[in-house]
Design a protein around this motif. Structure first.
Motif, mmCIF file in Angstrom:
data_model
loop_
_atom_site.group_PDB
_atom_site.id
_atom_site.type_symbol
_atom_site.label_atom_id
_atom_site.label_comp_id
_atom_site.label_asym_id
_atom_site.label_seq_id
_atom_site.Cartn_x
_atom_site.Cartn_y
_atom_site.Cartn_z
ATOM 1 N N TYR A 517 0.815 -1.205 0.000
ATOM 2 C CA TYR A 517 0.000 0.000 0.000
ATOM 3 C C TYR A 517 0.858 1.269 0.000
ATOM 4 O O TYR A 517 0.323 2.369 -0.002
ATOM 5 N N ASN A 518 2.168 1.123 0.030
ATOM 6 C CA ASN A 518 3.054 2.274 0.120
ATOM 7 C C ASN A 518 2.872 3.192 -1.080
ATOM 8 O O ASN A 518 2.985 2.767 -2.233
ATOM 9 N N LYS A 520 0.028 4.782 -1.742
ATOM 10 C CA LYS A 520 -1.360 4.753 -2.211
ATOM 11 C C LYS A 520 -2.178 5.879 -1.584
ATOM 12 O O LYS A 520 -2.007 6.210 -0.419
ATOM 13 N N ALA A 521 -3.083 6.435 -2.375
ATOM 14 C CA ALA A 521 -3.935 7.526 -1.909
ATOM 15 C C ALA A 521 -5.153 6.979 -1.184
ATOM 16 O O ALA A 521 -5.694 5.931 -1.545
ATOM 17 N N VAL A 614 -2.302 10.482 1.802
ATOM 18 C CA VAL A 614 -1.515 9.424 1.165
ATOM 19 C C VAL A 614 -0.817 8.600 2.233
ATOM 20 O O VAL A 614 -0.223 9.157 3.170
ATOM 21 N N TYR A 615 -0.922 7.288 2.106
ATOM 22 C CA TYR A 615 -0.168 6.397 2.992
ATOM 23 C C TYR A 615 1.187 6.151 2.346
ATOM 24 O O TYR A 615 1.279 5.573 1.255
ATOM 25 N N ARG A 657 -1.423 10.865 -8.968
ATOM 26 C CA ARG A 657 -0.627 9.970 -9.827
ATOM 27 C C ARG A 657 0.015 10.734 -10.973
ATOM 28 O O ARG A 657 0.097 10.275 -12.117
#
Length: 690
Positions: A517-518, A520-521, A614-615, A657
């Motif tokens: 998940y790094n 990812k929004a 964001v994560y 993105r």
């Protein structure tokens, strides 16, 4: 709050139970005024199926009432239905598309009569075919399915059970439970919103009670009177938009004087939208009575408070944001202004492979006061075969197992059934499959407050039925077992036979999303003051609670609140400069990221009304800074400055993105993307450092 109308019915009863003889059931005695055991309401298009059921019920001694035979010609349909229901112990509804389109519309249009007729009458819905759109007023009931091979046994069981043993199965009149206290409903839009100027008065429909209020408002005239008060606001001749909103807010405050008796408050922040909140003010009213003497007039003070403050209070509850810090003292709304997230205690059952043991090694724990089962198993009927093979093995080892097909009571609400079964069980086992996630779990996701109440202190044991299942947000922090594990049964027996008190502290929350998940929004946040927000105004974001999409990431709620307060501290620009406001908010978000980055979260903005989330882990980038800069220069200071000036823009680029430069040729610290130190390097090369 999530609206009651969104509750889904269970994917239940689709498999056959153990066949029972109809002779097992004895029809209950008909008492004063009762002529029938059941009134069956159905569409004439479903005549053949319904009459085959009627014949079987009557052959078992039940007195059945239905319209073709028992309605009195010349009387209205409503009069006939009312009489037949009043003379019957129970009501059976055959739900088909045709029934929903025709007969049910008649009852929907006469909800007052519907409530009177069905008061204290258990309702047993039978779904004639899959995919029927279940009416709003029934969608929270547990239903039977016509294609269930064991339908007749289940039907006879509930029809032959005396009503007093089914108390709680009626839905009329419906009172939302305390778990919904303070929850928002779907807001209403003015009927004249198209082409509505900011200085015009918004008008709301008083023709009927909206769907989301039909199970709350008992008297339609109460709602209509309240709406007429709001619609009575006169058009302002000076074209003053603030005047109109103030007058509408005052009118809504007056309307709340009667709506509050129905546990409903309304409010507005613009002339085009009305917020609705289900909230009980009973304890607050009692507080007024204790605070003010009769001479001062407690009732008068409470009514004045409603008039001047209830509209604003409703808006704050609906937007989950108050213009002041959360009070430290306990209030009448559970959890303060906002109910905090409860930690779920779960067994860390899979961290080590168990040594194969004989089932005989495990002894089921003693069932104590109020407990009837060792485990409640929740699963989708599509997974019947696998689940029942597990149930058979567990029961052969002496465990008392509870599951919906056998132990739910038809006619009771799904939530009542699930709540009771969970409360009467020591543990909860969830069989996670794609179908389970799509259907049954949605019910609990939509009612997280109830979910927390039911599962408080109940260890949860998730079993992943197949790899690749998209585990629900509220469960993905739990350690799970896998159905394809050869040692599954030993692990399952081990945790189910371990007393709950020995599993305390075994929860694995807080959840840390895995590396996949790094970068990812998450779902972005909208400013609570976005309605009527000018481009040069400062957007404000709620610091009342951690949003759903962050609850499994943010370990400390105060960390999130502190970060949001930094962002909300941006002062209003006196020059009406929209670029200035966004720049200042971006800088504040950069400063907030200094603490949020420790939680692997970054925020950013490109406007004053939306905040991107964001994560992303910056650990490797921070290490890169430490290796690049000497202690004299100050690697930590450089990293903090980079966060302040660049992290907001970086978060936006990740969320959208899109980066304002080609993908770097060198490998960064974010797999398949641009890492933070690469982004900073690119910005510095363009002279962006301040």
């Amino acid at each position: 709050m999530e609206p009651v109308s969104s509750l889904e019915t269970p994917d239940s009863q689709s498999q056959a139970a153990v066949p029972l003889s109809p002779n097992t059931y004895v029809p209950p005695t008909l008492r004063g005024g009762e002529c029938y055991h059941v009134f069956i309401s159905y569409s004439s298009t479903d005549y053949q199926w319904t009459h085959s059921v009627i014949n079987q019920l009557e052959s078992c001694g039940l007195q059945v009432c239905y319209h073709e035979r028992d309605f009195t010609p010349g009387r209205t349909v409503l009069e006939n239905m009312s009489d037949c229901i009043q003379k019957s112990q129970k009501v059976l509804l055959v739900l088909s598309p045709e029934f929903v389109r025709s007969r049910w519309c008649l009852l929907e249009a006469n909800m007052s009569l519907f409530r009177d007729c069905l008061e204290r009458k258990p309702i047993v819905p039978v779904l004639l075919q899959p995919g029927v759109s279940v009416p709003l007023h029934l969608c929270h009931l547990t239903y039977l399915e016509a294609n269930d091979p064991d339908l007749m046994n289940k039907l006879l069981k509930v029809l032959c059970t005396p009503n007093q043993q089914l108390q709680g199965s009626t839905v009329v009149p419906f009172q939302p439970p305390s778990i919904y206290n303070g929850k928002a409903l779907q807001p209403l839009t003015a009927v004249n919103d198209e082409g509505l100027n900011k200085w015009d008065t918004g008008r709301f429909s008083d023709m009927e009670v909206p769907d989301q209020l039909r199970l709350i408002i008992e008297d339609q005239e109460t709602y209509r009177s309240a709406v007429r008060m709001i619609n009575s606001v006169s058009q302002n001749k000076k074209d003053d938009e603030k005047y109109i909103v103030r007058e509408m807010q005052k009118a809504m405050g007056q309307a709340n004087a009667i709506l509050s008796e129905e546990k409903l408050l309304v409010g507005c922040r613009s002339n085009s939208k009305m917020y609705l909140v289900y909230v009980s003010l009973d304890d607050c009213k009692h507080e007024f009575a204790e605070t003010f003497t009769e001479q001062i007039g407690a009732e008068d003070m409470f009514q004045r408070a409603l008039t001047f403050f209830s509209s604003g209070y409703a808006c704050c509850l609906a937007k989950r944001h108050f213009p002041f810090p959360q009070p430290s003292s306990t209030s009448h709304l559970e959890g303060g202004i906002m109910e905090p997230v409860s930690s779920l205690e779960t067994p860390d059952s899979q961290s080590q492979a168990a040594v194969p043991l004989s089932p005989n090694t495990y002894v089921p724990p003693t069932l104590r006061g109020g407990e009837c089962y060792h485990v409640f198993i929740s699963y989708s009927s599509t997974d019947y075969q696998w689940t029942h093979s597990v149930i058979n093995q567990l029961e052969s080892c002496g465990l008392q197992v509870c599951y919906h097909e056998r132990d739910f009571t038809p006619g009771r609400t799904v939530l009542e059934n699930m709540s009771d079964c969970i409360q009467e069980s020591q543990k909860v086992l969830l069989v996670l499959s794609p179908e389970f996630v799509r259907s049954r779990w949605c019910l609990l996701e939509a009612n997280m407050s109830l979910f927390r109440d039911c599962l408080e202190r109940k260890p949860i044991v998730p079993v992943l039925l197949q790899p690749g299942v998209s585990v629900p947000l509220h469960l993905c922090h739990l350690t799970y077992l896998e159905a394809n594990d050869p040692d599954l049964m030993n692990k399952l027996l081990k945790v189910l036979c371990t007393p709950n008190q020995q599993l305390q502290g075994s929860t694995v929350v807080p959840f840390q999303p895995p590396s996949i998940y790094n970068g990812k929004a998450l779902q972005p946040l909208t400013a609570v003051n976005d309605e009527g927000l000018n481009k040069w105004d400062t957007g404000r974001f709620s610091d009342m609670e951690v949003p759903d999409q962050l609850r499994l990431i943010i370990e400390d709620q105060e960390t999130y609140r502190s970060a949001v307060r930094m962002i909300n501290s941006v002062s209003q620009n006196k020059k009406d400069d929209e670029k200035y406001i966004v720049r200042e908010m971006q800088k504040a978000m950069g400063q907030a990221n200094a603490i949020l980055s420790e939680e692997k979260l970054l925020v950013g903005c490109r406007s004053n009304s939306k905040m991107y989330l964001v994560y992303v882990s910056l650990d490797d980038c921070k290490h890169e800074f430490a290796e690049t800069f000497t202690e004299q220069i100050g690697a930590e200071d450089m990293f903090q400055r980079a966060l302040t000036f660049f992290s907001s823009g970086y978060a936006c680029c990740l969320a959208k993105r899109h980066f304002p430069f080609p993908q770097p040729s060198s490998t960064g610290h974010l797999e398949g993307g641009v890492c933070f130190c690469q982004y900073v390097s690119q910005q510095l090369s363009r002279g962006e450092w301040a």
